[in-house]
Design a protein around this motif. Structure first.
Motif, PDB file in Angstrom:
ATOM      1  N   PHE A   1     -12.902   9.382   9.685  1.00  0.00           N
ATOM      2  CA  PHE A   1     -13.183  10.701  10.248  1.00  0.00           C
ATOM      3  C   PHE A   1     -12.287  10.978  11.460  1.00  0.00           C
ATOM      4  CE2 PHE A   1     -15.483  13.459  13.245  1.00  0.00           C
ATOM      5  CZ  PHE A   1     -15.623  14.588  12.444  1.00  0.00           C
ATOM      6  N   TYR A   2     -12.140   9.994  12.343  1.00  0.00           N
ATOM      7  CA  TYR A   2     -11.309  10.180  13.532  1.00  0.00           C
ATOM      8  C   TYR A   2      -9.861  10.458  13.142  1.00  0.00           C
ATOM      9  CZ  TYR A   2     -15.367   7.773  15.472  1.00  0.00           C
ATOM     10  OH  TYR A   2     -16.645   7.394  15.816  1.00  0.00           O
ATOM     11  N   ARG A   3      -9.360   9.698  12.168  1.00  0.00           N
ATOM     12  CA  ARG A   3      -7.981   9.893  11.719  1.00  0.00           C
ATOM     13  C   ARG A   3      -7.785  11.302  11.168  1.00  0.00           C
ATOM     14  NH1 ARG A   3      -7.354   6.762   7.322  1.00  0.00           N
ATOM     15  NH2 ARG A   3      -9.238   5.487   7.426  1.00  0.00           N
ATOM     16  N   HIS A   4      -8.723  11.720  10.339  1.00  0.00           N
ATOM     17  CA  HIS A   4      -8.606  13.040   9.726  1.00  0.00           C
ATOM     18  C   HIS A   4      -8.605  14.135  10.779  1.00  0.00           C
ATOM     19  CE1 HIS A   4     -10.164  16.757   7.837  1.00  0.00           C
ATOM     20  NE2 HIS A   4      -9.320  16.420   6.886  1.00  0.00           N
ATOM     21  N   GLU A   5      -9.513  14.056  11.743  1.00  0.00           N
ATOM     22  CA  GLU A   5      -9.609  15.087  12.771  1.00  0.00           C
ATOM     23  C   GLU A   5      -8.347  15.137  13.627  1.00  0.00           C
ATOM     24  OE1 GLU A   5     -12.487  17.356  13.389  1.00  0.00           O
ATOM     25  OE2 GLU A   5     -12.349  16.751  11.277  1.00  0.00           O
TER      26      GLU A   5
ATOM     27  N   VAL B   1       0.853  -1.198   0.000  1.00  0.00           N
ATOM     28  CA  VAL B   1       0.000   0.000   0.000  1.00  0.00           C
ATOM     29  C   VAL B   1       0.881   1.238   0.000  1.00  0.00           C
ATOM     30  CG1 VAL B   1      -1.750   1.310   1.252  1.00  0.00           C
ATOM     31  CG2 VAL B   1      -1.900  -1.182   1.152  1.00  0.00           C
ATOM     32  N   PRO B   2       0.880   2.027  -1.084  1.00  0.00           N
ATOM     33  CA  PRO B   2       1.743   3.209  -1.158  1.00  0.00           C
ATOM     34  C   PRO B   2       1.383   4.259  -0.115  1.00  0.00           C
ATOM     35  CG  PRO B   2       0.817   2.649  -3.316  1.00  0.00           C
ATOM     36  CD  PRO B   2       0.081   1.837  -2.303  1.00  0.00           C
ATOM     37  N   TYR B   3       2.358   5.074   0.197  1.00  0.00           N
ATOM     38  CA  TYR B   3       2.143   6.161   1.155  1.00  0.00           C
ATOM     39  C   TYR B   3       1.144   7.173   0.612  1.00  0.00           C
ATOM     40  CZ  TYR B   3       2.987  10.416   3.850  1.00  0.00           C
ATOM     41  OH  TYR B   3       2.823  11.546   4.614  1.00  0.00           O
ATOM     42  N   SER B   4       0.224   7.590   1.474  1.00  0.00           N
ATOM     43  CA  SER B   4      -0.701   8.673   1.148  1.00  0.00           C
ATOM     44  C   SER B   4      -0.638   9.693   2.274  1.00  0.00           C
ATOM     45  CB  SER B   4      -2.131   8.145   0.983  1.00  0.00           C
ATOM     46  OG  SER B   4      -2.572   7.519   2.170  1.00  0.00           O
ATOM     47  N   PRO B   5      -0.485  10.978   1.959  1.00  0.00           N
ATOM     48  CA  PRO B   5      -0.277  11.995   2.990  1.00  0.00           C
ATOM     49  C   PRO B   5      -1.573  12.408   3.668  1.00  0.00           C
ATOM     50  CG  PRO B   5      -0.319  13.014   0.830  1.00  0.00           C
ATOM     51  CD  PRO B   5      -0.403  11.525   0.597  1.00  0.00           C
ATOM     52  N   PRO B   6      -1.463  13.003   4.848  1.00  0.00           N
ATOM     53  CA  PRO B   6      -2.632  13.608   5.485  1.00  0.00           C
ATOM     54  C   PRO B   6      -3.218  14.699   4.579  1.00  0.00           C
ATOM     55  CG  PRO B   6      -0.809  13.455   7.029  1.00  0.00           C
ATOM     56  CD  PRO B   6      -0.254  13.114   5.692  1.00  0.00           C
ATOM     57  N   THR B   7      -4.511  14.896   4.664  1.00  0.00           N
ATOM     58  CA  THR B   7      -5.182  15.880   3.817  1.00  0.00           C
ATOM     59  C   THR B   7      -5.883  16.934   4.675  1.00  0.00           C
ATOM     60  OG1 THR B   7      -7.187  14.534   3.720  1.00  0.00           O
ATOM     61  CG2 THR B   7      -5.549  14.211   1.972  1.00  0.00           C
ATOM     62  N   LEU B   8      -6.076  18.088   4.104  1.00  0.00           N
ATOM     63  CA  LEU B   8      -6.757  19.169   4.816  1.00  0.00           C
ATOM     64  C   LEU B   8      -8.264  18.985   4.798  1.00  0.00           C
ATOM     65  CD1 LEU B   8      -4.675  22.231   3.579  1.00  0.00           C
ATOM     66  CD2 LEU B   8      -4.533  21.074   5.786  1.00  0.00           C
ATOM     67  N   GLU B   9      -8.766  18.297   3.772  1.00  0.00           N
ATOM     68  CA  GLU B   9     -10.211  18.123   3.620  1.00  0.00           C
ATOM     69  C   GLU B   9     -10.603  16.670   3.869  1.00  0.00           C
ATOM     70  OE1 GLU B   9     -13.726  18.631   0.187  1.00  0.00           O
ATOM     71  OE2 GLU B   9     -11.681  19.335  -0.175  1.00  0.00           O
ATOM     72  N   TYR B  10     -11.656  16.464   4.640  1.00  0.00           N
ATOM     73  CA  TYR B  10     -12.154  15.109   4.906  1.00  0.00           C
ATOM     74  C   TYR B  10     -13.016  14.629   3.749  1.00  0.00           C
ATOM     75  CZ  TYR B  10     -15.070  11.396   6.834  1.00  0.00           C
ATOM     76  OH  TYR B  10     -15.736  10.217   7.028  1.00  0.00           O
ATOM     77  N   VAL B  11     -12.693  13.455   3.248  1.00  0.00           N
ATOM     78  CA  VAL B  11     -13.479  12.835   2.186  1.00  0.00           C
ATOM     79  C   VAL B  11     -14.036  11.520   2.716  1.00  0.00           C
ATOM     80  CG1 VAL B  11     -13.494  11.954  -0.178  1.00  0.00           C
ATOM     81  CG2 VAL B  11     -11.960  13.849   0.435  1.00  0.00           C
TER      82      VAL B  11
END
Length: 337
Positions: free
Chosen positions: A248-252, A139-149
């Motif tokens: 959602f928890y991860r994003h917040e 699973v490739p790296y994916s960065p944290p994002t500013l917007e929750y999807v």
């Protein structure tokens, strides 16, 4: 350490400083030197457990590496909280850091497969000072994002990921538990199955799971291994599926912590994937290079998602050699890995 004899490994169960009880394998080489012998902390994915690393543990220990392999939260003999919020990567990374604390290990090499790949990548953001190097599988790296999807939105944009929307729903727990053997056979298919079932069809739930039969040649496990996984997951699927209910928890948490999208510039990172793994695309790998300055990637031709089994010897040797090369570079720089 016999891959087909689970009792031949050194099992430990300990209460961590985070309050969670973890079961893990702790294999120490005969010439272990505290503070000098490198430790490899291996993190499995879904649906797996410590047993996923059964073919790698002994060879790595024989090469002088301490190998620590936990049942992650919700799996095997480790605690299984019901609340999905407990499974955020911030919590998981705190547990991994606590395991290192328990073992009096300041820094380790972390390696993860599948969900474990995502978790160890986030560990590099939450606890960068605890890492010597990082290995990411499948699973490739994916960065944290500013917007929750939301997961369901992602599934609409990428229909092949609709199974994640199904796993996110609470109904999936009982439906998968009621069709456990069929589910495991579907999940553990190799890269060239005779049946053309797409994993995205799991969104239909029991309609698919109760009827499908994946023949033995299509799965990467032998009968003894499949039986072991059946026994492990008969303890319940809620914990493992809770990982898919944490978006959602991860994003917040990541937004609140203002986590950087970039991994530390001096951190050596190796990414290994199978060219027949549909979870990995060239665009995702290209994107990962933008956020990881020292990323090296290595393709396993014609291999699928379960490379710890499909390419067991190649994975074992490639990672061990990569670590030895890093150690040699470090020695030339008058340091050690």
């Amino acid at each position: 350490m016999n891959p087909l004899d689970v009792s031949s490994f050194n099992h430990r169960t300990e209460k961590l400083s985070t309050g969670r009880e973890y079961h893990f394998i702790d294999q120490i080489p005969v010439d272990y030197k505290k503070g000098r012998t490198p430790t490899l902390l291996c993190v499995h994915g879904f649906p797996d457990c410590w047993y996923g690393w059964r073919y790698q543990i002994k060879p790595w220990v024989q090469r002088g590496i301490r190998v620590v392999v936990p049942d992650m939260l919700g799996y095997g003999e480790t605690d299984k909280p019901d609340n999905p919020a407990e499974y955020s990567t911030k919590h998981l990374c705190a547990d991994l850091s606590a395991i290192l604390d328990l073992l009096a290990i300041k820094k380790a090499v972390l390696i993860g497969h599948d969900w474990g790949a995502y978790t160890v990548s986030r560990f590099a953001l939450w606890y960068p000072d605890r890492l010597l190097a990082l290995v990411i599988l499948s699973v490739p790296y994916s960065p944290p994002t500013l917007e929750y999807v939301p997961v369901k939105t992602i599934a609409k944009m990428a229909p092949n990921l609709s199974y994640q929307a199904y796993f996110e729903e609470q109904r999936s727990t009982k439906e998968i538990e009621s069709n456990l053997n069929n589910f495991l056979r579907v999940i553990y298919r190799g890269p060239n199955p005779t049946q053309r079932l797409k994993i995205s069809q799991l969104y239909k739930g029991p309609e698919v799971l109760s009827r499908i039969h994946v023949p033995d040649p299509d799965i990467v496990l032998n009968a003894q291994e499949l039986d072991f996984y059946n026994r492990v997951f008969q303890q319940g699927m809620n914990g493992p599926l809770n990982y898919y209910r944490t978006a959602f928890y991860r994003h917040e948490e990541e937004l609140a912590a203002k986590l950087s999208p970039n991994l530390p510039p001096d951190l050596p990172v190796l990414f290994i994937w199978g060219t027949r793994d549909t979870t990995t695309t060239s665009s995702l790998i290209h994107k990962a290079h933008k956020f990881i300055p020292r990323l090296q990637d290595f393709a396993l031709e014609e291999k699928g998602h379960w490379i710890l089994v499909e390419a067991r010897d190649t994975i074992t040797d490639k990672i061990a050699q990569w670590l030895e090369d890093l150690a040699m570079e470090a020695r030339r720089g008058k340091a050690h890995l």
